[in-house]
Design a protein around this motif. Structure first.
Motif, PDB file in Angstrom:
ATOM      1  N   GLY A  11       0.803  -1.210   0.000  1.00  0.00           N
ATOM      2  CA  GLY A  11       0.000   0.000   0.000  1.00  0.00           C
ATOM      3  C   GLY A  11       0.837   1.261   0.000  1.00  0.00           C
ATOM      4  N   LEU A  12       2.148   1.128  -0.177  1.00  0.00           N
ATOM      5  CA  LEU A  12       3.053   2.269  -0.140  1.00  0.00           C
ATOM      6  C   LEU A  12       3.693   2.499  -1.492  1.00  0.00           C
ATOM      7  N   LEU A  13       4.031   3.747  -1.760  1.00  0.00           N
ATOM      8  CA  LEU A  13       4.772   4.135  -2.941  1.00  0.00           C
ATOM      9  C   LEU A  13       6.000   4.885  -2.459  1.00  0.00           C
ATOM     10  N   ASP A  17      13.460   9.138  -1.410  1.00  0.00           N
ATOM     11  CA  ASP A  17      13.416   8.745  -0.001  1.00  0.00           C
ATOM     12  C   ASP A  17      12.052   9.015   0.623  1.00  0.00           C
ATOM     13  N   GLU A  18      11.100   9.512  -0.169  1.00  0.00           N
ATOM     14  CA  GLU A  18       9.772   9.840   0.347  1.00  0.00           C
ATOM     15  C   GLU A  18       8.827   8.653   0.215  1.00  0.00           C
ATOM     16  N   VAL A  19       8.104   8.366   1.301  1.00  0.00           N
ATOM     17  CA  VAL A  19       7.146   7.256   1.325  1.00  0.00           C
ATOM     18  C   VAL A  19       5.742   7.847   1.374  1.00  0.00           C
ATOM     19  N   THR A  20       4.904   7.448   0.411  1.00  0.00           N
ATOM     20  CA  THR A  20       3.535   7.957   0.369  1.00  0.00           C
ATOM     21  C   THR A  20       2.543   6.806   0.342  1.00  0.00           C
ATOM     22  N   CYS A  21       1.303   7.116   0.717  1.00  0.00           N
ATOM     23  CA  CYS A  21       0.208   6.152   0.621  1.00  0.00           C
ATOM     24  C   CYS A  21      -0.113   5.980  -0.860  1.00  0.00           C
ATOM     25  N   LYS A  22      -0.185   4.748  -1.300  1.00  0.00           N
ATOM     26  CA  LYS A  22      -0.460   4.492  -2.715  1.00  0.00           C
ATOM     27  C   LYS A  22      -1.857   4.958  -3.105  1.00  0.00           C
ATOM     28  N   ARG A  23      -2.808   4.869  -2.192  1.00  0.00           N
ATOM     29  CA  ARG A  23      -4.187   5.223  -2.521  1.00  0.00           C
ATOM     30  C   ARG A  23      -4.398   6.739  -2.624  1.00  0.00           C
ATOM     31  N   CYS A  24      -3.938   7.512  -1.630  1.00  0.00           N
ATOM     32  CA  CYS A  24      -4.248   8.949  -1.602  1.00  0.00           C
ATOM     33  C   CYS A  24      -3.026   9.852  -1.800  1.00  0.00           C
ATOM     34  N   GLN A  25      -1.834   9.278  -1.922  1.00  0.00           N
ATOM     35  CA  GLN A  25      -0.577   9.996  -2.108  1.00  0.00           C
ATOM     36  C   GLN A  25      -0.181  10.887  -0.927  1.00  0.00           C
ATOM     37  N   GLU A  41      11.315   6.035   8.490  1.00  0.00           N
ATOM     38  CA  GLU A  41      11.112   7.056   9.514  1.00  0.00           C
ATOM     39  C   GLU A  41       9.715   7.641   9.341  1.00  0.00           C
ATOM     40  N   THR A  42       8.941   7.641  10.424  1.00  0.00           N
ATOM     41  CA  THR A  42       7.585   8.165  10.368  1.00  0.00           C
ATOM     42  C   THR A  42       7.155   8.654  11.747  1.00  0.00           C
ATOM     43  N   GLY A  43       6.569   9.814  11.803  1.00  0.00           N
ATOM     44  CA  GLY A  43       5.987  10.334  13.043  1.00  0.00           C
ATOM     45  C   GLY A  43       6.872  10.243  14.266  1.00  0.00           C
ATOM     46  N   GLY A  44       8.150  10.546  14.150  1.00  0.00           N
ATOM     47  CA  GLY A  44       9.048  10.489  15.295  1.00  0.00           C
ATOM     48  C   GLY A  44       9.597   9.108  15.597  1.00  0.00           C
ATOM     49  N   LEU A  45       9.302   8.138  14.745  1.00  0.00           N
ATOM     50  CA  LEU A  45       9.798   6.775  14.928  1.00  0.00           C
ATOM     51  C   LEU A  45      10.712   6.396  13.773  1.00  0.00           C
ATOM     52  N   ILE A  46      11.667   5.519  14.060  1.00  0.00           N
ATOM     53  CA  ILE A  46      12.476   4.882  13.023  1.00  0.00           C
ATOM     54  C   ILE A  46      12.237   3.391  13.181  1.00  0.00           C
ATOM     55  N   GLN A  51       4.008  -3.464  10.709  1.00  0.00           N
ATOM     56  CA  GLN A  51       3.041  -4.465  10.257  1.00  0.00           C
ATOM     57  C   GLN A  51       1.651  -3.879  10.128  1.00  0.00           C
ATOM     58  N   THR A  52       0.815  -3.894  11.051  1.00  0.00           N
ATOM     59  CA  THR A  52      -0.556  -3.446  10.877  1.00  0.00           C
ATOM     60  C   THR A  52      -0.665  -1.946  11.127  1.00  0.00           C
ATOM     61  N   ALA A  53      -0.832  -1.179  10.040  1.00  0.00           N
ATOM     62  CA  ALA A  53      -0.972   0.274  10.141  1.00  0.00           C
ATOM     63  C   ALA A  53      -1.925   0.751   9.053  1.00  0.00           C
ATOM     64  N   TRP A  54      -2.500   1.931   9.267  1.00  0.00           N
ATOM     65  CA  TRP A  54      -3.430   2.496   8.305  1.00  0.00           C
ATOM     66  C   TRP A  54      -3.084   3.948   8.047  1.00  0.00           C
ATOM     67  N   CYS A  55      -3.255   4.376   6.819  1.00  0.00           N
ATOM     68  CA  CYS A  55      -3.060   5.775   6.464  1.00  0.00           C
ATOM     69  C   CYS A  55      -4.112   6.596   7.206  1.00  0.00           C
ATOM     70  N   LYS A  56      -3.681   7.607   7.956  1.00  0.00           N
ATOM     71  CA  LYS A  56      -4.648   8.403   8.727  1.00  0.00           C
ATOM     72  C   LYS A  56      -5.455   9.338   7.838  1.00  0.00           C
ATOM     73  N   ASN A  57      -5.034   9.496   6.576  1.00  0.00           N
ATOM     74  CA  ASN A  57      -5.771  10.354   5.650  1.00  0.00           C
ATOM     75  C   ASN A  57      -6.924   9.614   4.975  1.00  0.00           C
ATOM     76  N   CYS A  58      -6.672   8.380   4.470  1.00  0.00           N
ATOM     77  CA  CYS A  58      -7.709   7.671   3.702  1.00  0.00           C
ATOM     78  C   CYS A  58      -8.095   6.310   4.274  1.00  0.00           C
TER      79      CYS A  58
END
Length: 82
Positions: A11-13, A17-25, A41-46, A51-58
């Motif tokens: 579900g990622l694109l 070095d930029e990681v985006t949601c494949k569905r909503c970019q 690296e995401t939201g202050g984490l490396i 494993q189980t995560a969801w895009c908070k936008n879509c």
């Protein structure tokens, strides 16, 4: 970096070095290299694996794994060499 990597299952694109949601970019994070190891690296984490995560936008389900990304790169190199 100009590499583009699209993995339908994750579900990622990844572009450069930029990681985006494949569905909503929506930008979700970025790839960083630490001691030669590619990490996410995401939201202050490396993280090495997400494993189980969801895009908070879509709401699209996403995951990330260093070992999967490494394997994808090896497969791409083999296919490109054909």
């Amino acid at each position: 970096m100009t590499e583009t990597n699209e993995n339908t299952e994750s579900g990622l694109l990844v572009i450069g070095d930029e990681v985006t949601c494949k569905r909503c970019q929506q930008v979700i994070g970025r790839i960083i290299i630490v001691d030669g190891i590619e990490l996410f690296e995401t939201g202050g984490l490396i993280v090495r694996e997400l494993q189980t995560a969801w895009c908070k936008n879509c709401g699209a389900k996403v995951y990330y794994s260093v070992s999967n990304r490494h394997l994808e790169k090896i497969i791409q190199k083999v296919l490109a060499a054909r």
